[in-house]
Design an enzyme around this catalytic site. Structure first.
Site, mmCIF file in Angstrom:
data_model
loop_
_atom_site.group_PDB
_atom_site.id
_atom_site.type_symbol
_atom_site.label_atom_id
_atom_site.label_comp_id
_atom_site.label_asym_id
_atom_site.label_seq_id
_atom_site.Cartn_x
_atom_site.Cartn_y
_atom_site.Cartn_z
ATOM 1 N N HIS A 55 0.807 -1.230 0.000
ATOM 2 C CA HIS A 55 0.000 0.000 0.000
ATOM 3 C C HIS A 55 0.835 1.273 0.000
ATOM 4 C CE1 HIS A 55 -3.998 1.802 0.464
ATOM 5 N NE2 HIS A 55 -3.368 2.774 1.088
ATOM 6 N N ASP A 57 0.140 5.637 -1.023
ATOM 7 C CA ASP A 57 -0.828 6.664 -1.426
ATOM 8 C C ASP A 57 -0.204 7.802 -2.221
ATOM 9 O OD1 ASP A 57 -3.621 6.186 -0.675
ATOM 10 O OD2 ASP A 57 -2.829 5.924 1.351
ATOM 11 N N GLU A 155 -9.095 1.845 -3.103
ATOM 12 C CA GLU A 155 -9.209 1.797 -1.643
ATOM 13 C C GLU A 155 -10.565 2.328 -1.194
ATOM 14 O OE1 GLU A 155 -6.337 4.064 0.579
ATOM 15 O OE2 GLU A 155 -6.600 2.810 2.364
ATOM 16 N N HIS A 182 -13.339 2.169 2.919
ATOM 17 C CA HIS A 182 -12.339 3.012 3.562
ATOM 18 C C HIS A 182 -12.938 3.374 4.915
ATOM 19 C CE1 HIS A 182 -9.611 6.493 4.258
ATOM 20 N NE2 HIS A 182 -8.761 5.569 3.882
ATOM 21 N N HIS A 239 -9.288 -1.680 6.621
ATOM 22 C CA HIS A 239 -10.337 -0.665 6.795
ATOM 23 C C HIS A 239 -11.730 -1.254 7.020
ATOM 24 C CE1 HIS A 239 -8.208 3.124 6.200
ATOM 25 N NE2 HIS A 239 -7.559 2.571 5.186
ATOM 26 N N HIS A 260 -2.765 -3.205 4.349
ATOM 27 C CA HIS A 260 -1.999 -2.323 5.238
ATOM 28 C C HIS A 260 -2.661 -2.253 6.615
ATOM 29 C CE1 HIS A 260 -4.993 0.206 3.322
ATOM 30 N NE2 HIS A 260 -4.656 1.299 3.984
ATOM 31 N N ASP A 329 2.132 1.919 3.712
ATOM 32 C CA ASP A 329 1.182 3.042 3.879
ATOM 33 C C ASP A 329 1.870 4.409 3.789
ATOM 34 O OD1 ASP A 329 -1.378 4.065 4.033
ATOM 35 O OD2 ASP A 329 -1.632 3.710 6.180
HETATM 36 ZN ZN LIG Z 1 -5.723 3.183 4.128
#
Ligand SMILES: [Zn+2]
Ligand SMILES: *[C@@H]1O[C@H](CO)[C@@H](O)[C@H](O)[C@H]1NC(C)=O
Ligand SMILES: *[C@@H]1O[C@H](CO)[C@@H](O)[C@H](O)[C@H]1NC(C)=O
Ligand SMILES: *[C@@H]1O[C@H](CO)[C@@H](O)[C@H](O)[C@H]1NC(C)=O
Ligand SMILES: *[C@@H]1O[C@H](CO)[C@@H](O)[C@H](O)[C@H]1NC(C)=O
Length: 454
Positions: A55, A57, A155, A182, A239, A260, A329
Site C-alpha cells: 500500500h 498513497d 481503496e 475506507h 479498513h 496495510h 502506507d
Molecule cells: Zn488506508
C-alpha cells in the site's frame, strides 16, 4: 543464519544468543568502518528478494499537491514526499501496489469519476516513467524486474457506487485489488471507522454485519466478493470492520489480504487485526501486510523499529511467517517510526528481523513470495470460475441513498410519453434515450455541483 543449526539440545542460551552477538559485533565494526555488516546482509537479501509492498498513497499526494498534473513533478526525486523513484530503488522496492483512493466525502457524489482520475494518474505515472511498469498479473509481476512494477488497487467500496459494472470496468482498467471500505460504510460493507455518517445502522449498532444488515445488503456484499473472485481481483480487508472481514473471509473462494494493517494484540487500534481474525485469515491462506504508520504500530505518534518488529514476531507466532507481508502506507499517514521515515528505509526493518532470527526463507516470503503465492491463487480461482457468467446482482435503489442516481425505469416511462412529440432524427446519430437523458444528466450534474463538499 538458519536457526536449525542451533536447534539441538544442551548448550542452550549462549548458542541461542550467538547469531545476535555476531550481528551486533559486525554492526559495531560496521559503525567504525562506516560500513555495516548487518546492513549488507539485509541489502543482499533484498537484492535477491526485492519487496512487493501492499500500500502506497502517492497518487493521493499527486492529487492534493498538483491536482494530478504529473508534468509538475519529477518522480525521480520528490524531497517533500516519502516516496520517489530513487528512494524506491534504494529501499529495494521492486513492486508497489498504488492506491486509487478518494475521500469518503465523495460517496454518493463523484466518487466514481474521482477514482477514474486516480486510476488514470497511476496508469500515466507507470507508463510515462521508464523506471516504472504497470502490471496486471502475477506473471507480469515476476517478469517486471529491473523495472519497478505498479499494481493498482482501489481503496474503498464507495468507489464502485454499489455497481458491479463499475467493479468490472475497474478490472478492465487494470485494477487488481479493492478494499471493501475506507473509513465509511457502504450500503453493503461496514468500515472499522465510525467517523462518517453514511449508512449508519439503527442505534449505531454497526458491529453486527450479516446479522442486523438486511438481506439485500448481505447479498450485495456476497456478490461483490464473488465477482472479485470471478474476475481475479484481490479482496482487501484493511479498513473493513471485523464483522465485514469475517463475512468476506467466509464468502471468498480465493485468499484475501489486509493490504496495510497491523496486529491488534500489539496495538489495540480498530484498524488492526485481532488474533481471532488472523486465524480465519490463515484458514483462507491469505496475507496480512503490516502497516508501518506509528499510530497503528505503537498506538501513538512515536514508534520505533523494535515495536514494528514486535508486530511481525506476534503475527508469525500466531499464524506463521507465510501469512505476513509489508504494506508500508507511505503517503497515506503522517508519522512513521524512527528509522522508517520513507520508502528507502525498508532494509532497516529487514535488518531488525534478521537480528530476531527470522530465516532467509521466511523473509523471502515476507518480502515477495507470500504475495506472489496469494496473487497466483487468486488467478487460479479466476480460472476455475471461467465458466461463470458476470453477476447481474443489483442493489435495491432504497439501499443507495444517492440523490444523484438516475432512476432509468422511470425515465423509460417518460420517454414513451414524449416520443410522439419529438421530431424523428436519423437513428445512426441518435439513440432513443438521448434527448431526455441529456436533459436529466444536465439537471443531475447541476444538482450534484450544488451539493456542499465538506
Ligand atoms: Zn488506508
Ligand atoms: C533531490 O533533490 C534535492 C533538492 O531538491 C537534492 O538535495 C538531492 O540531492 C536530490 N537527490 C537525488 C537522489 O537526486
Ligand atoms: C433501537 O432502539 C429502539 C429504542 O431503544 C428499539 O426499540 C429498537 O428495537 C432498536 N433497534 C435495533 C435494530 O436495535
Ligand atoms: C487499548 O489499550 C489501552 C492500554 O493498553 C487501554 O487503555 C484502552 O482502553 C484499550 N482500548 C481498547 C479499545 O481496548
Ligand atoms: C522502542 O519503543 C518502545 C515502546 O515505546 C520502548 O519500550 C523501547 O525501549 C524502544 N526501543 C528502542 C530501541 O528505542
Amino acid at each position: 543464519m538458519p536457526s536449525w543449526i542451533f536447534g539441538g539440545s544442551g548448550s542452550g542460551s549462549f548458542w541461542m544468543q550467538f547469531p545476535r552477538l555476531v550481528v551486533i559485533l559486525s554492526s559495531l565494526s560496521g559503525l567504525v568502518s562506516g560500513f555495516s555488516g548487518t546492513d549488507v546482509s539485509a541489502h543482499d537479501l533484498m537484492s535477491k528478494y526485492p519487496l512487493i509492498d501492499g500500500h502506497n498513497d502517492l497518487a493521493l499526494k499527486l492529487r492534493i499537491l498538483h491536482n494530478n498534473r504529473l508534468s509538475q513533478i519529477n518522480l525521480h526525486n520528490v524531497s517533500k514526499l516519502a516516496t520517489d523513484i530513487s528512494r524506491l530503488r534504494a529501499g529495494h522496492v521492486q513492486a508497489q501496489m498504488f492506491a486509487a483512493y478518494v475521500v469518503c466525502q465523495a460517496q454518493n457524489k463523484d466518487a466514481v469519476m474521482l477514482t477514474l482520475e486516480q486510476i488514470d494518474v497511476i496508469r500515466r505515472m507507470c507508463t510515462e516513467y521508464e523506471d516504472l511498469e504497470l502490471v496486471t498479473s502475477a506473471e507480469g509481476l515476476k517478469n517486471s524486474s529491473p523495472k519497478i512494477a505498479c499494481l493498482i488497487s482501489v481503496e474503498g467500496g464507495h468507489s464502485i457506487d454499489s455497481s458491479l459494472s463499475v467493479l468490472r470496468t475497474f478490472y478492465q482498467l487494470g485494477v487488481r485489488s479493492i478494499a471493501l471500505t475506507h473509513t465509511c460504510n457502504t450500503p453493503w460493507a461496514e468500515s472499522s471507522s465510525t467517523h462518517h455518517k453514511f449508512y449508519q445502522r439503527e442505534n449505531n449498532s454497526l458491529t453486527y454485519f450479516g446479522k442486523l444488515f438486511q438481506s439485500n445488503t448481505l447479498l450485495m456484499n456476497q456478490a461483490v466478493v464473488e465477482e472479485m473472485n470471478r474476475l481475479g481481483m484481490i479482496v482487501d480487508l484493511s479498513h473493513s470492520s471485523w464483522d465485514t472481514a469475517k463475512a468476506a473471509l467466509k464468502i471468498s473462494k480465493a485468499p484475501v489480504i489486509f493490504s496495510h494493517s497491523s496486529s491488534y494484540s500489539i496495538c489495540n487500534h480498530s484498524r488492526n487485526v485481532p488474533d481471532q481474525l488472523l486465524h480465519a485469515l490463515k484458514r483462507n491462506r491469505g496475507l496480512i501486510m503490516v502497516n508501518l504508520y506509528s499510530e497503528f504500530i505503537a498506538c501513538g505518534k512515536e514508534a520505533n523499529i523494535s515495536v514494528v518488529a514486535d508486530h511481525f514476531d506476534h503475527i508469525k507466532r500466531v499464524i506463521g511467517a507465510e501469512s505476513v507481508g509489508i504494506g508500508g502506507d507511505y503517503e497515506g499517514a503522517a508519522n512513521f517510526p524512527q528509522g522508517l521515515e520513507d520508502v528507502s528505509k525498508y532494509p532497516a526493518l529487514i535488518q531488525e528481523l534478521l537480528l530476531r532470527n527470522w530465516r532467509e526463507d521466511e523473509l523471502a516470503g515476507v518480502l515477495r513470495m507470500n504475495f506472489l503465492r496469494v496473487f497466483e491463487e487468486v488467478e487460479r480461482v479466476r480460472d476455475e470460475l471461467s465458466g461463470t457468467l458476470p453477476s447481474e446482482v443489483q442493489i435495491s435503489p432504497q439501499k443507495v441513498q444517492n440523490a444523484c442516481r438516475l432512476d432509468l425505469s422511470h425515465l423509460r416511462g417518460q420517454l414513451r410519453g414524449h416520443q410522439s412529440h419529438t421530431p424523428t432524427l436519423p437513428r445512426a446519430h441518435h439513440g432513443p434515450l438521448e434527448p431526455q437523458s441529456l436533459l436529466v444528466w444536465a439537471t443531475v450534474l447541476l444538482i450534484c455541483s450544488l451539493l456542499p463538499l465538506y
